[in-house]
Design a protein around this motif. Sequence first.
Motif, PDB file in Angstrom:
ATOM      1  N   TYR A  51       0.857  -1.182   0.000  1.00  0.00           N
ATOM      2  CA  TYR A  51       0.000   0.000   0.000  1.00  0.00           C
ATOM      3  C   TYR A  51       0.894   1.233   0.000  1.00  0.00           C
ATOM      4  N   ARG A  52       0.405   2.272  -0.632  1.00  0.00           N
ATOM      5  CA  ARG A  52       1.164   3.531  -0.685  1.00  0.00           C
ATOM      6  C   ARG A  52       0.530   4.553   0.243  1.00  0.00           C
ATOM      7  N   TYR A  53       1.413   5.299   0.927  1.00  0.00           N
ATOM      8  CA  TYR A  53       0.926   6.371   1.805  1.00  0.00           C
ATOM      9  C   TYR A  53       1.840   7.579   1.646  1.00  0.00           C
ATOM     10  N   GLU A  54       1.257   8.727   1.379  1.00  0.00           N
ATOM     11  CA  GLU A  54       2.043   9.951   1.229  1.00  0.00           C
ATOM     12  C   GLU A  54       1.999  10.738   2.528  1.00  0.00           C
ATOM     13  N   ALA A  55       3.139  10.826   3.182  1.00  0.00           N
ATOM     14  CA  ALA A  55       3.230  11.560   4.445  1.00  0.00           C
ATOM     15  C   ALA A  55       3.104  13.063   4.189  1.00  0.00           C
ATOM     16  N   LYS A  56       2.501  13.746   5.153  1.00  0.00           N
ATOM     17  CA  LYS A  56       2.290  15.186   5.009  1.00  0.00           C
ATOM     18  C   LYS A  56       3.609  15.954   5.053  1.00  0.00           C
ATOM     19  N   GLU A  57       3.524  17.157   4.577  1.00  0.00           N
ATOM     20  CA  GLU A  57       4.661  18.077   4.638  1.00  0.00           C
ATOM     21  C   GLU A  57       4.357  19.139   5.691  1.00  0.00           C
ATOM     22  N   TYR A  58       5.352  19.403   6.556  1.00  0.00           N
ATOM     23  CA  TYR A  58       5.179  20.413   7.595  1.00  0.00           C
ATOM     24  C   TYR A  58       6.210  21.525   7.392  1.00  0.00           C
ATOM     25  N   TYR A  59       5.921  22.680   7.985  1.00  0.00           N
ATOM     26  CA  TYR A  59       6.765  23.854   7.750  1.00  0.00           C
ATOM     27  C   TYR A  59       7.222  24.450   9.082  1.00  0.00           C
ATOM     28  N   ALA A  60       8.542  24.440   9.280  1.00  0.00           N
ATOM     29  CA  ALA A  60       9.118  24.947  10.525  1.00  0.00           C
ATOM     30  C   ALA A  60       9.627  26.370  10.317  1.00  0.00           C
ATOM     31  N   VAL A  61       9.281  27.253  11.262  1.00  0.00           N
ATOM     32  CA  VAL A  61       9.807  28.621  11.253  1.00  0.00           C
ATOM     33  C   VAL A  61      11.099  28.602  12.063  1.00  0.00           C
ATOM     34  N   VAL A  62      12.221  28.839  11.383  1.00  0.00           N
ATOM     35  CA  VAL A  62      13.542  28.698  12.002  1.00  0.00           C
ATOM     36  C   VAL A  62      14.202  30.063  12.164  1.00  0.00           C
ATOM     37  N   MET A  63      14.687  30.326  13.385  1.00  0.00           N
ATOM     38  CA  MET A  63      15.370  31.596  13.651  1.00  0.00           C
ATOM     39  C   MET A  63      16.878  31.365  13.710  1.00  0.00           C
ATOM     40  N   GLY A  64      17.607  32.231  13.048  1.00  0.00           N
ATOM     41  CA  GLY A  64      19.069  32.260  13.152  1.00  0.00           C
ATOM     42  C   GLY A  64      19.809  31.082  12.553  1.00  0.00           C
ATOM     43  N   LYS A  65      21.101  31.307  12.331  1.00  0.00           N
ATOM     44  CA  LYS A  65      22.042  30.261  11.923  1.00  0.00           C
ATOM     45  C   LYS A  65      23.253  30.400  12.832  1.00  0.00           C
ATOM     46  N   TYR A  66      23.492  29.359  13.620  1.00  0.00           N
ATOM     47  CA  TYR A  66      24.528  29.438  14.648  1.00  0.00           C
ATOM     48  C   TYR A  66      25.645  28.439  14.357  1.00  0.00           C
ATOM     49  N   ASP A  67      26.895  28.903  14.556  1.00  0.00           N
ATOM     50  CA  ASP A  67      28.054  28.055  14.284  1.00  0.00           C
ATOM     51  C   ASP A  67      28.252  26.996  15.354  1.00  0.00           C
ATOM     52  N   SER A  68      27.807  27.273  16.571  1.00  0.00           N
ATOM     53  CA  SER A  68      27.988  26.325  17.672  1.00  0.00           C
ATOM     54  C   SER A  68      26.648  25.950  18.284  1.00  0.00           C
ATOM     55  N   GLU A  69      26.591  24.742  18.843  1.00  0.00           N
ATOM     56  CA  GLU A  69      25.356  24.287  19.480  1.00  0.00           C
ATOM     57  C   GLU A  69      25.057  25.083  20.733  1.00  0.00           C
ATOM     58  N   SER A  70      26.095  25.505  21.442  1.00  0.00           N
ATOM     59  CA  SER A  70      25.903  26.276  22.674  1.00  0.00           C
ATOM     60  C   SER A  70      25.218  27.611  22.384  1.00  0.00           C
ATOM     61  N   ALA A  71      25.594  28.256  21.283  1.00  0.00           N
ATOM     62  CA  ALA A  71      24.967  29.517  20.908  1.00  0.00           C
ATOM     63  C   ALA A  71      23.503  29.285  20.542  1.00  0.00           C
ATOM     64  N   ALA A  72      23.228  28.168  19.875  1.00  0.00           N
ATOM     65  CA  ALA A  72      21.851  27.837  19.500  1.00  0.00           C
ATOM     66  C   ALA A  72      21.013  27.548  20.744  1.00  0.00           C
ATOM     67  N   LEU A  73      21.589  26.846  21.717  1.00  0.00           N
ATOM     68  CA  LEU A  73      20.869  26.528  22.959  1.00  0.00           C
ATOM     69  C   LEU A  73      20.541  27.791  23.747  1.00  0.00           C
ATOM     70  N   THR A  74      21.446  28.750  23.730  1.00  0.00           N
ATOM     71  CA  THR A  74      21.196  30.027  24.411  1.00  0.00           C
ATOM     72  C   THR A  74      20.023  30.752  23.756  1.00  0.00           C
ATOM     73  N   ALA A  75      20.014  30.783  22.430  1.00  0.00           N
ATOM     74  CA  ALA A  75      18.912  31.415  21.698  1.00  0.00           C
ATOM     75  C   ALA A  75      17.605  30.649  21.938  1.00  0.00           C
TER      76      ALA A  75
END
Length: 237
Positions: A51-75
């Motif tokens: 059987y075929r099933y097409e999974a839905k598409e979801y859209y995430a609103v993403v803030m910022g681009k961070y070089d380190s995980e620690s900076a992302a965790l702070t944000a």
Amino acid sequence: MKRIIYDYENPHIVGRAKSSFPLVKVIVGIIIVSLVIALIYILFFHDSAKYRYEAKEYYAVVMGKYDSESAALTAAEEIKARGGGGYVIAEQPFGVVAAVYQSEADALTVAERYGYEVKSTGKYTITASREKVKLCALPEQLFDSIYSASLSLDKGEISEAAASYALNRAEETINEYKKELVALNSSADKLLSAVEKMYDKLTLSILKESSYSVSSRLKYCLSEVTFIYKSFLISIS
């Protein structure tokens, strides 16, 4: 040769009637063969049908681009304090998900307002047996209930207690899904093992982040389960 007998009260013809037996035999034979084929299919091939099933598409609103995980965790902590999700995408550059939407238009509206970007989870097609496809599709019902509760809470349509109940009910639903998984009795199957692991992750996601507001917890949970589901779909598609 037919002979006619005259009965002055009830005249009739005595003779050999034409038989319809061959036609009846053919019809009965077809019915029996069809039933046998159906029985064999149910017993041996039903589970292997695809059987075929097409999974839905979801859209995430993403803030910022961070070089380190620690900076992302702070944000992430900052946006949680404001009622956002704050889920950190663990890939470079690191991003922080503020919220997830079912509508691309809604996600773009929010992203443009705050100068963020929209990240699509992608759309995937699953091909498997009916039971396995069902297990893959069930998480989307969770997303819908959590998303609805989050949206209604932000609009002031429901109380925090009602929204919190939606999270608790989601946990109960996952446990029900696990029972269905056990009922399939195919623990050695790689796909079913992957589904079971995903459900365990979903449970942990729902139980986490209890120290934040209900609004933030809903958004975080929705963000995390969406990306868990995406990783799962990539692994099996």
